[in-house]
Design a protein around this motif. Structure first.
Motif, PDB file in Angstrom:
ATOM      1  N   ASP A  41       0.777  -1.169  -0.017  1.00  0.00           N
ATOM      2  CA  ASP A  41      -0.071   0.028  -0.063  1.00  0.00           C
ATOM      3  C   ASP A  41       0.848   1.114  -0.263  1.00  0.00           C
ATOM      4  O   ASP A  41       0.338   2.404  -0.410  1.00  0.00           O
ATOM      5  N   TYR A  42       1.980   1.332   0.755  1.00  0.00           N
ATOM      6  CA  TYR A  42       2.690   2.392   0.572  1.00  0.00           C
ATOM      7  C   TYR A  42       4.287   2.484   0.233  1.00  0.00           C
ATOM      8  O   TYR A  42       4.862   3.364  -0.018  1.00  0.00           O
ATOM      9  N   ARG A  43       4.793   1.346  -0.009  1.00  0.00           N
ATOM     10  CA  ARG A  43       5.812   1.123  -0.598  1.00  0.00           C
ATOM     11  C   ARG A  43       6.140  -0.190  -1.564  1.00  0.00           C
ATOM     12  O   ARG A  43       5.347  -1.057  -1.370  1.00  0.00           O
ATOM     13  N   ARG A  48       2.487  -1.618  -9.141  1.00  0.00           N
ATOM     14  CA  ARG A  48       1.684  -2.800  -8.364  1.00  0.00           C
ATOM     15  C   ARG A  48       1.121  -3.658  -9.416  1.00  0.00           C
ATOM     16  O   ARG A  48       1.145  -3.243 -10.581  1.00  0.00           O
ATOM     17  N   GLU A  49       0.907  -4.763  -8.953  1.00  0.00           N
ATOM     18  CA  GLU A  49       0.388  -5.747  -9.763  1.00  0.00           C
ATOM     19  C   GLU A  49      -1.228  -5.787  -9.780  1.00  0.00           C
ATOM     20  O   GLU A  49      -1.868  -5.620  -8.865  1.00  0.00           O
ATOM     21  N   TRP A  50      -1.953  -5.736 -11.188  1.00  0.00           N
ATOM     22  CA  TRP A  50      -3.369  -5.851 -11.488  1.00  0.00           C
ATOM     23  C   TRP A  50      -3.570  -7.069 -12.186  1.00  0.00           C
ATOM     24  O   TRP A  50      -2.982  -7.272 -13.154  1.00  0.00           O
ATOM     25  N   GLY A  51      -4.552  -7.678 -11.849  1.00  0.00           N
ATOM     26  CA  GLY A  51      -5.068  -8.849 -12.558  1.00  0.00           C
ATOM     27  C   GLY A  51      -6.147  -8.702 -13.578  1.00  0.00           C
ATOM     28  O   GLY A  51      -7.125  -7.622 -13.135  1.00  0.00           O
ATOM     29  N   PRO A 111      -5.052  -4.457  -6.006  1.00  0.00           N
ATOM     30  CA  PRO A 111      -3.815  -4.542  -6.356  1.00  0.00           C
ATOM     31  C   PRO A 111      -3.102  -5.331  -5.558  1.00  0.00           C
ATOM     32  O   PRO A 111      -3.549  -5.569  -4.392  1.00  0.00           O
ATOM     33  N   TRP A 112      -1.997  -6.071  -6.262  1.00  0.00           N
ATOM     34  CA  TRP A 112      -1.402  -7.235  -5.576  1.00  0.00           C
ATOM     35  C   TRP A 112      -0.025  -6.626  -5.253  1.00  0.00           C
ATOM     36  O   TRP A 112       0.561  -5.876  -6.144  1.00  0.00           O
ATOM     37  N   GLU A 158     -14.575  -2.006  -5.198  1.00  0.00           N
ATOM     38  CA  GLU A 158     -15.184  -2.571  -6.242  1.00  0.00           C
ATOM     39  C   GLU A 158     -14.398  -3.476  -7.217  1.00  0.00           C
ATOM     40  O   GLU A 158     -14.704  -3.990  -8.263  1.00  0.00           O
ATOM     41  N   ARG A 159     -13.351  -3.997  -6.702  1.00  0.00           N
ATOM     42  CA  ARG A 159     -12.551  -4.917  -7.216  1.00  0.00           C
ATOM     43  C   ARG A 159     -12.214  -6.156  -6.237  1.00  0.00           C
ATOM     44  O   ARG A 159     -11.821  -6.038  -5.220  1.00  0.00           O
TER      45      ARG A 159
END
Lengths: 270, 74
Positions: A85-87, A126-129, A256-257, B8-9
């Motif tokens: 979330d912050y780094r 960050r990673e998004w699926g 985000p992951w 929402e995700r």
């Protein structure tokens, strides 16, 4: 190893930068309620916690207990998420257990270069699926209807045997059109999504028993997105969703992951 | 079973398991001798099956929004 021996659980690796206040590591608890702390080993730091003995149970027993291990996996995930979330954090795969802090530090020193380079690649992102689904009920009737236009007349005018053959031929053609439409949609989507991403990774397609939707998953991918470019990435998904909805395609975003799918390193320990 | 990870995700627990067990840097310590012989994919499947079964049981009892599990809070 007996349950009484000290054990250290490691979650991830971060940059150790000047002025860093790593003492205030994640606010969430670690595995089994432990306190997460940073172990500095310049220029990196490992996020670790003690791994409490599970009421005297040997670790081997814990690994085989779905309920307890599920709790630990969620703890592992929470720690990585709270840091991400912050780094930037380079996530370790679940289950990195060391006998003491010295062994963690030795592993960091030994693999400093590889860890540093990988961390640099994911820094600030960050990673998004993204999953693409296809609903049979929209595309199939449309293609069938289009194919029907000329073929239906021929079928009606043909003998029973020939009508059967023509019908099979039409079904085959519709099936082929569907496959081509799906492949085309996946290629276009990947091209647009990749253009908005720093890196991409292909994930396994999930069966309906897992994704639990009525439509079919036709693509599952991970995208590494710089934090300051996330809005642009979401805009691409919104555009794709609007364009593709009439054809029965839907896009599901998750994240985000922490950049798990972009931390592809296999390193020995201490 | 779905896990709430952002506004929402949503991501399924299967996505979380895939990342925790199959992705990320593999940095095995010597103490991971405890993990020797444990197949993490098998562990993940057992957790997943257990989660799906739990979700189905909860659905069948008509519990409200049973599949959501907030993983952001502690």
């Amino acid at each position: 190893m007996s349950a009484a021996e000290p054990r250290i659980y490691a979650y991830g690796i971060v940059h150790l930068r000047d002025g860093d206040n790593l003492a205030s590591a994640p606010s969430v608890h670690g595995v089994c309620g432990s306190t997460v702390r940073a172990l500095p080993c310049a220029p990196l730091a490992a996020l670790i916690s003690d791994l409490p003995a599970q009421a005297g149970a040997p670790l081997e027993e814990v690994w085989h207990d779905p309920d307890r291990i599920k709790g630990m996996i969620l703890d592992h995930h929470r720690v990585l998420q709270s840091v991400a979330d912050y780094r930037t954090v380079l996530p370790l795969r679940f289950g990195a257990v060391f006998s003491d802090e010295g062994r963690v530090a030795t592993a960091l020193v030994k693999h400093r270069q590889a860890l540093w380079e990988t961390l640099e690649r994911v820094d600030g992102a960050r990673e998004w699926g993204v999953k693409i689904f296809w609903g049979h009920d929209r595309l199939q009737p449309r293609l069938t209807r289009d194919s029907d236009a000329g073929a239906q007349t021929q079928i009606e005018a043909a003998s029973a045997g020939r009508a059967f053959f023509l019908r099979r031929q039409m079904e085959h053609r519709v099936g082929q059109d569907i496959r081509e439409a799906i492949i085309g949609r996946i290629i276009d989507s990947r091209r647009l999504l990749s253009a908005a991403a720093r890196a991409t990774a292909t994930l396994h397609i999930q069966p309906p028993a897992i994704h639990r939707r009525a439509d079919e998953m036709v693509w599952n991918g991970a995208y590494l997105i710089a934090r300051d470019r996330e809005d642009g990435f979401f805009a691409v998904i919104d555009t794709l969703r609007d364009l593709s909805r009439p054809s029965g395609f839907d896009y599901e975003l998750n994240g985000p992951w922490a950049p798990c799918s972009f931390a592809d390193l296999s390193l020995g320990g201490a | 079973m779905r896990v709430r990870i952002g506004h929402e995700r949503h991501a399924a627990i299967s996505d979380l398991l895939d990342r925790a067990l199959n992705k990320g840097v593999v940095l095995w310590g010597e103490a991971t001798i405890s993990l020797a012989g444990v197949d993490l994919i098998y562990v993940g499947l057992k957790v997943l099956v257990s989660s799906v079964e739990t979700a189905q049981q909860m659905r069948s009892t008509r519990a409200s929004d049973p599949a959501l599990l907030d993983v952001r809070g502690s």
